[in-house]
Write a protein that holds these residues in place. Sequence first.
Motif, PDB file in Angstrom:
ATOM      1  N   PRO A  20       0.875  -0.985  -0.118  1.00 43.23           N
ATOM      2  CA  PRO A  20       0.017   0.336   0.157  1.00 43.23           C
ATOM      3  C   PRO A  20       0.568   1.013  -0.128  1.00 43.23           C
ATOM      4  CG  PRO A  20      -0.408  -1.663   2.429  1.00 43.23           C
ATOM      5  CD  PRO A  20       0.592  -1.690   0.938  1.00 43.23           C
ATOM      6  N   ALA A  21       0.299   2.657  -0.306  1.00 45.83           N
ATOM      7  CA  ALA A  21       0.991   3.690  -0.666  1.00 45.83           C
ATOM      8  C   ALA A  21       1.313   3.909   0.772  1.00 45.83           C
ATOM      9  CB  ALA A  21       0.107   4.545  -1.093  1.00 45.83           C
ATOM     10  N   ARG A  22       0.683   3.824   1.751  1.00 41.69           N
ATOM     11  CA  ARG A  22       1.194   4.387   3.557  1.00 41.69           C
ATOM     12  C   ARG A  22       2.583   3.667   3.276  1.00 41.69           C
ATOM     13  NH1 ARG A  22      -3.065   0.598   3.990  1.00 41.69           N
ATOM     14  NH2 ARG A  22      -2.767  -0.663   5.281  1.00 41.69           N
ATOM     15  N   ALA A  23       2.816   2.171   3.565  1.00 41.66           N
ATOM     16  CA  ALA A  23       4.147   1.658   3.967  1.00 41.66           C
ATOM     17  C   ALA A  23       4.981   1.690   2.587  1.00 41.66           C
ATOM     18  CB  ALA A  23       3.039   0.202   3.723  1.00 41.66           C
ATOM     19  N   VAL A  24       4.829   2.714   1.577  1.00 47.56           N
ATOM     20  CA  VAL A  24       5.815   3.032   0.532  1.00 47.56           C
ATOM     21  C   VAL A  24       6.189   4.436   1.498  1.00 47.56           C
ATOM     22  CG1 VAL A  24       6.594   3.649  -1.745  1.00 47.56           C
ATOM     23  CG2 VAL A  24       5.348   1.695  -1.260  1.00 47.56           C
ATOM     24  N   VAL A  25       5.449   5.207   1.387  1.00 46.27           N
ATOM     25  CA  VAL A  25       5.395   6.515   2.086  1.00 46.27           C
ATOM     26  C   VAL A  25       6.862   6.632   3.815  1.00 46.27           C
ATOM     27  CG1 VAL A  25       4.636   8.166   2.615  1.00 46.27           C
ATOM     28  CG2 VAL A  25       3.686   7.783   0.783  1.00 46.27           C
ATOM     29  N   ALA A  26       5.632   4.781   4.100  1.00 46.05           N
ATOM     30  CA  ALA A  26       6.585   5.087   5.957  1.00 46.05           C
ATOM     31  C   ALA A  26       7.436   4.871   5.273  1.00 46.05           C
ATOM     32  CB  ALA A  26       5.619   4.136   6.337  1.00 46.05           C
ATOM     33  N   ALA A  27       7.950   3.794   4.264  1.00 46.93           N
ATOM     34  CA  ALA A  27      10.145   3.765   4.005  1.00 46.93           C
ATOM     35  C   ALA A  27      10.230   4.752   3.472  1.00 46.93           C
ATOM     36  CB  ALA A  27       9.561   2.333   2.707  1.00 46.93           C
ATOM     37  N   LEU A  28      10.269   5.277   2.722  1.00 43.47           N
ATOM     38  CA  LEU A  28      10.570   6.257   2.402  1.00 43.47           C
ATOM     39  C   LEU A  28      11.016   7.647   3.563  1.00 43.47           C
ATOM     40  CD1 LEU A  28       8.574   7.273  -1.086  1.00 43.47           C
ATOM     41  CD2 LEU A  28      11.187   7.116  -0.974  1.00 43.47           C
ATOM     42  N   ARG A  29      10.284   7.095   4.818  1.00 51.87           N
ATOM     43  CA  ARG A  29      10.428   8.095   5.450  1.00 51.87           C
ATOM     44  C   ARG A  29      11.299   7.996   6.721  1.00 51.87           C
ATOM     45  NH1 ARG A  29       5.763  12.070   7.362  1.00 51.87           N
ATOM     46  NH2 ARG A  29       6.817  12.564   8.913  1.00 51.87           N
ATOM     47  N   ARG A  30      11.423   6.344   6.912  1.00 53.15           N
ATOM     48  CA  ARG A  30      12.379   6.239   7.529  1.00 53.15           C
ATOM     49  C   ARG A  30      14.371   5.719   6.794  1.00 53.15           C
ATOM     50  NH1 ARG A  30       8.760   1.897   8.398  1.00 53.15           N
ATOM     51  NH2 ARG A  30       9.246   0.760   6.471  1.00 53.15           N
ATOM     52  N   SER A  31      14.552   5.379   4.956  1.00 51.93           N
ATOM     53  CA  SER A  31      15.355   6.566   4.780  1.00 51.93           C
ATOM     54  C   SER A  31      15.134   7.356   4.914  1.00 51.93           C
ATOM     55  CB  SER A  31      15.182   5.154   3.431  1.00 51.93           C
ATOM     56  OG  SER A  31      14.240   6.017   2.455  1.00 51.93           O
ATOM     57  N   GLY A  32      14.442   8.363   4.415  1.00 53.07           N
ATOM     58  CA  GLY A  32      14.568  10.016   3.847  1.00 53.07           C
ATOM     59  C   GLY A  32      14.828   9.688   2.730  1.00 53.07           C
ATOM     60  N   GLN A  33      14.406   9.380   1.837  1.00 51.52           N
ATOM     61  CA  GLN A  33      14.712   9.174   0.398  1.00 51.52           C
ATOM     62  C   GLN A  33      13.283  10.122   0.285  1.00 51.52           C
ATOM     63  OE1 GLN A  33      15.889   5.284  -0.027  1.00 51.52           O
ATOM     64  NE2 GLN A  33      17.434   5.801  -0.663  1.00 51.52           N
ATOM     65  N   THR A  34      13.261  10.596  -1.454  1.00 51.56           N
ATOM     66  CA  THR A  34      12.260  10.681  -2.092  1.00 51.56           C
ATOM     67  C   THR A  34      11.589  10.707  -3.272  1.00 51.56           C
ATOM     68  OG1 THR A  34      14.042  11.991  -3.608  1.00 51.56           O
ATOM     69  CG2 THR A  34      12.612  13.163  -0.491  1.00 51.56           C
ATOM     70  N   VAL A  35      10.752  10.505  -3.595  1.00 49.18           N
ATOM     71  CA  VAL A  35      10.327   9.501  -4.617  1.00 49.18           C
ATOM     72  C   VAL A  35       9.652  10.829  -5.882  1.00 49.18           C
ATOM     73  CG1 VAL A  35       7.563   9.012  -3.812  1.00 49.18           C
ATOM     74  CG2 VAL A  35       9.073   7.774  -6.185  1.00 49.18           C
ATOM     75  N   ALA A  36       9.861  10.634  -7.238  1.00 46.59           N
ATOM     76  CA  ALA A  36       9.226  11.391  -7.736  1.00 46.59           C
ATOM     77  C   ALA A  36       8.503  10.924  -9.185  1.00 46.59           C
ATOM     78  CB  ALA A  36      10.097  12.760  -8.258  1.00 46.59           C
ATOM     79  N   THR A  37       7.275  11.263  -9.749  1.00 48.07           N
ATOM     80  CA  THR A  37       6.762   9.942 -11.036  1.00 48.07           C
ATOM     81  C   THR A  37       7.453  11.074 -12.825  1.00 48.07           C
ATOM     82  OG1 THR A  37       4.540  11.619 -11.030  1.00 48.07           O
ATOM     83  CG2 THR A  37       5.296   8.702  -9.801  1.00 48.07           C
ATOM     84  N   ALA A  38       7.530   9.915 -13.255  1.00 50.74           N
ATOM     85  CA  ALA A  38       6.705  10.421 -14.981  1.00 50.74           C
ATOM     86  C   ALA A  38       5.691   9.080 -15.535  1.00 50.74           C
ATOM     87  CB  ALA A  38       7.698  10.601 -15.755  1.00 50.74           C
ATOM     88  N   GLU A  39       4.770  10.043 -15.671  1.00 44.92           N
ATOM     89  CA  GLU A  39       3.423   8.953 -15.383  1.00 44.92           C
ATOM     90  C   GLU A  39       2.912   9.583 -16.977  1.00 44.92           C
ATOM     91  OE1 GLU A  39       0.956   8.206 -12.881  1.00 44.92           O
ATOM     92  OE2 GLU A  39       2.166   9.552 -11.220  1.00 44.92           O
ATOM     93  N   SER A  40       2.615   8.639 -17.884  1.00 42.82           N
ATOM     94  CA  SER A  40       2.244   8.664 -18.883  1.00 42.82           C
ATOM     95  C   SER A  40       0.458   7.797 -18.634  1.00 42.82           C
ATOM     96  CB  SER A  40       2.999   7.962 -20.285  1.00 42.82           C
ATOM     97  OG  SER A  40       1.853   8.490 -21.936  1.00 42.82           O
ATOM     98  N   LEU A  41       0.437   6.646 -19.113  1.00 41.77           N
ATOM     99  CA  LEU A  41      -1.091   6.294 -18.510  1.00 41.77           C
ATOM    100  C   LEU A  41      -1.972   6.250 -17.355  1.00 41.77           C
ATOM    101  CD1 LEU A  41      -1.206   2.479 -18.749  1.00 41.77           C
ATOM    102  CD2 LEU A  41       1.130   3.428 -18.212  1.00 41.77           C
ATOM    103  N   THR A  42      -0.940   6.387 -16.577  1.00 45.96           N
ATOM    104  CA  THR A  42      -1.447   6.852 -15.328  1.00 45.96           C
ATOM    105  C   THR A  42      -1.914   8.541 -15.342  1.00 45.96           C
ATOM    106  OG1 THR A  42       0.487   6.576 -15.021  1.00 45.96           O
ATOM    107  CG2 THR A  42      -1.074   4.751 -14.424  1.00 45.96           C
ATOM    108  N   ALA A  43      -1.310   8.833 -15.719  1.00 48.73           N
ATOM    109  CA  ALA A  43      -1.703  10.829 -16.075  1.00 48.73           C
ATOM    110  C   ALA A  43      -1.884  10.655 -14.796  1.00 48.73           C
ATOM    111  CB  ALA A  43      -2.922  11.101 -16.989  1.00 48.73           C
TER     112      ALA A  43
END
Length: 154
Positions: A3-26
């Motif tokens: 789930p997204a909440r688990a991904v966000v929690a893992a990113l927070r724990r590691s002090g890392q960030t994410v960005a996206t480039a989306e086509s079909l999911t817009a």
Amino acid sequence: MIPARAVVAALRRSGQTVATAESLTAGLVTAELTEVPGSSAVVRGGLVVYATDLKAALAGVDPALLAAHGAVHPEVAAQLAEGARQRCGADWGLGLTGVAGPDPQDGVAPGTVHIGLAGPGGRDVRTHRFDGGRDAVRRASVTAALDLLGEHLT
């Protein structure tokens, strides 16, 4: 399914960030991540590059690659991921391209989706074939993208 909440929690724990480039999911992946309270600490942003020319102009996908193979190709997903990562200054980039349907695109069947991930350890690209209509393909793509990132965070 991660789930997204688990991904966000893992990113927070590691002090890392994410960005996206989306086509079909817009933008659906970014929207899913930002539904989570506290996600502003880890989500840098997202590029919606629905049109093929914007994949090159905004996300930095090689125009020669697009001309040779079209927008729905594994290397396009990889370059979208790297473009999101670089342009948004994130540790991780996710890139999604595919055909939601109902019609084929450039000879590629509906349900074909390529998801790229670029991060500190390199890149990973997965190809999927999802069943169902447009909404089902787009939803499955969001789930697969979050799963891919989640796998690399754990």
